[in-house]
Design a protein around this motif. Sequence first.
Motif, short mmCIF file in Angstrom:
data_model
loop_
_atom_site.label_atom_id
_atom_site.label_comp_id
_atom_site.label_asym_id
_atom_site.label_seq_id
_atom_site.Cartn_x
_atom_site.Cartn_y
_atom_site.Cartn_z
N LEU A 11 -22.75 -75.18 63.63
CA LEU A 11 -23.75 -75.20 63.42
C LEU A 11 -24.94 -74.51 63.96
CD1 LEU A 11 -23.17 -78.27 61.15
CD2 LEU A 11 -23.24 -76.17 59.63
N CYS A 15 -26.63 -71.77 62.34
CA CYS A 15 -28.05 -71.69 61.55
C CYS A 15 -28.99 -70.01 62.72
CB CYS A 15 -28.51 -72.65 62.50
SG CYS A 15 -30.13 -73.16 61.97
N GLN A 25 -31.50 -69.76 53.69
CA GLN A 25 -30.01 -70.63 53.59
C GLN A 25 -29.46 -69.74 52.25
OE1 GLN A 25 -31.74 -74.71 53.91
NE2 GLN A 25 -31.23 -74.78 56.13
N GLU A 43 -27.18 -77.71 57.73
CA GLU A 43 -27.43 -77.62 59.30
C GLU A 43 -28.89 -78.94 59.24
OE1 GLU A 43 -30.30 -74.10 58.48
OE2 GLU A 43 -27.95 -73.14 58.63
#
Length: 69
Positions: A11, A15, A25, A43
Amino acid sequence: MQDRSTSSDILRQVCFLRQRLKLTQQDLAKQLGISSRTLQDWEQGRRQPSGPGRALLLQWVDQQAAHGC
């Protein structure tokens, strides 16, 4: 990326790459075929991807690496 990577490691990479590529997103969720809420939950640490979700994120990270990101 190695399969032994934890979900939180994956993650962090997702990100970082999402921000580097200037994707929201919503943009990334659409590319992945998931809801933006699911990506947001991942996230922000409210949920952890497992099984297919984890595999999907690993595949996306690998694709970005193949494109030189």
